[in-house]
Design an enzyme around this catalytic site. Sequence first.
Site, PDB file in Angstrom:
ATOM      1  N   HIS A 129      29.472  37.861  44.143  1.00  0.00           N
ATOM      2  CA  HIS A 129      30.364  38.993  43.854  1.00  0.00           C
ATOM      3  C   HIS A 129      29.880  40.155  44.724  1.00  0.00           C
ATOM      4  O   HIS A 129      28.684  40.266  45.000  1.00  0.00           O
ATOM      5  CB  HIS A 129      30.205  39.329  42.370  1.00  0.00           C
ATOM      6  CG  HIS A 129      31.136  40.383  41.862  1.00  0.00           C
ATOM      7  ND1 HIS A 129      30.916  41.721  42.054  1.00  0.00           N
ATOM      8  CD2 HIS A 129      32.277  40.302  41.143  1.00  0.00           C
ATOM      9  CE1 HIS A 129      31.878  42.418  41.462  1.00  0.00           C
ATOM     10  NE2 HIS A 129      32.725  41.582  40.909  1.00  0.00           N
ATOM     11  N   ASP A 206      22.058  36.950  39.010  1.00  0.00           N
ATOM     12  CA  ASP A 206      23.205  37.685  38.490  1.00  0.00           C
ATOM     13  C   ASP A 206      23.859  36.780  37.444  1.00  0.00           C
ATOM     14  O   ASP A 206      24.525  35.799  37.786  1.00  0.00           O
ATOM     15  CB  ASP A 206      24.154  37.997  39.653  1.00  0.00           C
ATOM     16  CG  ASP A 206      25.485  38.562  39.185  1.00  0.00           C
ATOM     17  OD1 ASP A 206      25.711  38.649  37.971  1.00  0.00           O
ATOM     18  OD2 ASP A 206      26.305  38.907  40.065  1.00  0.00           O
ATOM     19  N   GLN A 209      28.482  36.043  34.865  1.00  0.00           N
ATOM     20  CA  GLN A 209      29.462  35.025  34.426  1.00  0.00           C
ATOM     21  C   GLN A 209      28.777  33.854  33.731  1.00  0.00           C
ATOM     22  O   GLN A 209      29.400  32.821  33.511  1.00  0.00           O
ATOM     23  CB  GLN A 209      30.244  34.486  35.639  1.00  0.00           C
ATOM     24  CG  GLN A 209      31.059  35.529  36.374  1.00  0.00           C
ATOM     25  CD  GLN A 209      32.263  36.034  35.573  1.00  0.00           C
ATOM     26  OE1 GLN A 209      32.656  35.440  34.567  1.00  0.00           O
ATOM     27  NE2 GLN A 209      32.833  37.136  36.011  1.00  0.00           N
ATOM     28  N   LYS A 232      31.439  41.548  29.493  1.00  0.00           N
ATOM     29  CA  LYS A 232      31.869  40.174  29.786  1.00  0.00           C
ATOM     30  C   LYS A 232      31.359  39.190  28.736  1.00  0.00           C
ATOM     31  O   LYS A 232      31.630  38.007  28.804  1.00  0.00           O
ATOM     32  CB  LYS A 232      31.367  39.754  31.169  1.00  0.00           C
ATOM     33  CG  LYS A 232      32.039  40.539  32.302  1.00  0.00           C
ATOM     34  CD  LYS A 232      31.631  39.996  33.635  1.00  0.00           C
ATOM     35  CE  LYS A 232      31.900  40.952  34.764  1.00  0.00           C
ATOM     36  NZ  LYS A 232      33.273  40.912  35.261  1.00  0.00           N
ATOM     37  N   CYS A 370      36.703  40.289  44.088  1.00  0.00           N
ATOM     38  CA  CYS A 370      35.476  40.957  44.573  1.00  0.00           C
ATOM     39  C   CYS A 370      34.525  39.952  45.193  1.00  0.00           C
ATOM     40  O   CYS A 370      33.301  40.047  45.009  1.00  0.00           O
ATOM     41  CB  CYS A 370      34.775  41.720  43.456  1.00  0.00           C
ATOM     42  SG  CYS A 370      35.712  43.075  42.815  1.00  0.00           S
TER      43      CYS A 370
HETATM   44  N1  PMP Z   1      28.587  39.723  39.309  1.00  0.00           N
HETATM   45  C1  PMP Z   1      29.523  38.848  38.943  1.00  0.00           C
HETATM   46  C2  PMP Z   1      29.285  37.381  39.171  1.00  0.00           C
HETATM   47  C3  PMP Z   1      30.692  39.310  38.349  1.00  0.00           C
HETATM   48  O1  PMP Z   1      31.629  38.432  37.981  1.00  0.00           O
HETATM   49  C4  PMP Z   1      30.872  40.694  38.134  1.00  0.00           C
HETATM   50  C5  PMP Z   1      32.132  41.240  37.502  1.00  0.00           C
HETATM   51  N2  PMP Z   1      33.318  40.656  37.905  1.00  0.00           N
HETATM   52  C6  PMP Z   1      29.860  41.558  38.519  1.00  0.00           C
HETATM   53  C7  PMP Z   1      28.724  41.037  39.111  1.00  0.00           C
HETATM   54  C8  PMP Z   1      29.956  43.034  38.291  1.00  0.00           C
HETATM   55  O2  PMP Z   1      29.942  43.296  36.929  1.00  0.00           O
HETATM   56  P1  PMP Z   1      30.239  44.750  36.362  1.00  0.00           P
HETATM   57  O3  PMP Z   1      31.532  45.163  36.979  1.00  0.00           O
HETATM   58  O4  PMP Z   1      30.336  44.555  34.897  1.00  0.00           O
HETATM   59  O5  PMP Z   1      29.108  45.619  36.770  1.00  0.00           O
END
Ligand code: PMP
Length: 412
Positions: A129, A206, A209, A232, A370
């Site tokens: 991401h 990270d 997910q 999430k 993203c």
């Molecule tokens: N890493 C991953 C794998 C994500 O899916 C996301 C959110 N789509 C993020 C980071 C960023 O998370 P946040 O917007 O809650 O900071």
Amino acid sequence: MAVQKTSPFDPASVRKDFPILHRKVHGKPLIYFDNGATTQKPRVVIETMKRIYEKENSSIHRGVHHLSNRMTEAYEEARNTVRKFIGAANSHEIVFTSGTTGSINAVATSFGEKYVGPGDEVLVTVMEHHANLVPWQMLCEKKGAHLRAIPMNDRGELMLDHLDSLFTERTRILSLTHVSNALGTINPVKDIVARAHERNIPVMIDGAQAVQHLTVDVTDLDCDFYVFSGHKIYGPTGIGILYGKEKWLEDLPPYQYGGDMVDQVSMEKTTFNELPLKFEAGTTNYIGAIGLGKALEYLQGFGLEAIAAHENHLVDYATNYLGQVPGVRIYGKARERIAIFSFRMENIHPYDVGMILDKLGIAVRTGTHCAQPVMQHFGIDGTLRASLAMYNTTDEIKRFVSGLRTAISMLT
Ligand code: PMP
């Protein structure tokens, strides 16, 4: 992870705990398949936070009065709940942040400041991401370091044969996603951590997910940092977690300065507070933290294994049903995966399908999620993404697939 199951897992009764799932969109019952972006909240989280604002609110850590002490206790209890949930050894290894993005930026800033210099290398993967890519890219630009990436194959699995040549004398850190938000791939992070550690390379994972779908035990993974977002995992927005091994959190400098993170302050010098407060400058989102604690307790009531079993059933069911729709191409066919489906339909733009599904009350996401390098890998400008959660059902999958068939008939 110590799981205390209190309720058997039954999706129909789980749905009753989520008020928003009973609303309609465009006159149709809502099918919420955008859980990768954010999950809905169970009543216990909503009501806990409402009760605090109505009856208990007070800033933590600085008061002698009843309400402040009560809030501080609840905040620290939430920290301990997070600790247990991810199997960390100590509560002071759990730092509350604003979210995954906040946590990654914290590590990139703090670790990067101290350990990354000109000519050094930072390793990520092509399936990150942007939140786990851009902070490192900016750090490398600033420091004259190089960003390297582990490639993936067309199934959306990391090509780990390349790992040994990507680890070099100059690799300062590996930061990678546990589960891809664009493809659903579960990466074998435990093995990767072990291989990095053979070379003394620290690893950040990270887990944005992952934590809501898999049992995560940071002690077993032996990772150096693990990060995720509250929103999430059925908790509130604006709260996230940075787990760091004690040795790192002791060693690294704060990344933000201000109230609460200090010990002694004079006009000449400042000393910092002990862990974890050293990394929690200013008034934190303490009500969000308490809400997150409630969300995790709610999940522990079922046990992550039971949730994963249900979601694995949804993966099989959706893979089978989607595969029967003519012209559908699924991107990301990893053997180990969660219920995230990225796909396109032949000669139809994802956006147009997304609009029609919306009119049918079905919420999916369209675009690059993203993760533009993932789209570049496949040479596409985006996908439709259906991302499922514990409260989704096979019946919803059937209605979603029938919605896709409607979209095809309208658009071709
Ligand atoms: N890493 C991953 C794998 C994500 O899916 C996301 C959110 N789509 C993020 C980071 C960023 O998370 P946040 O917007 O809650 O900071």
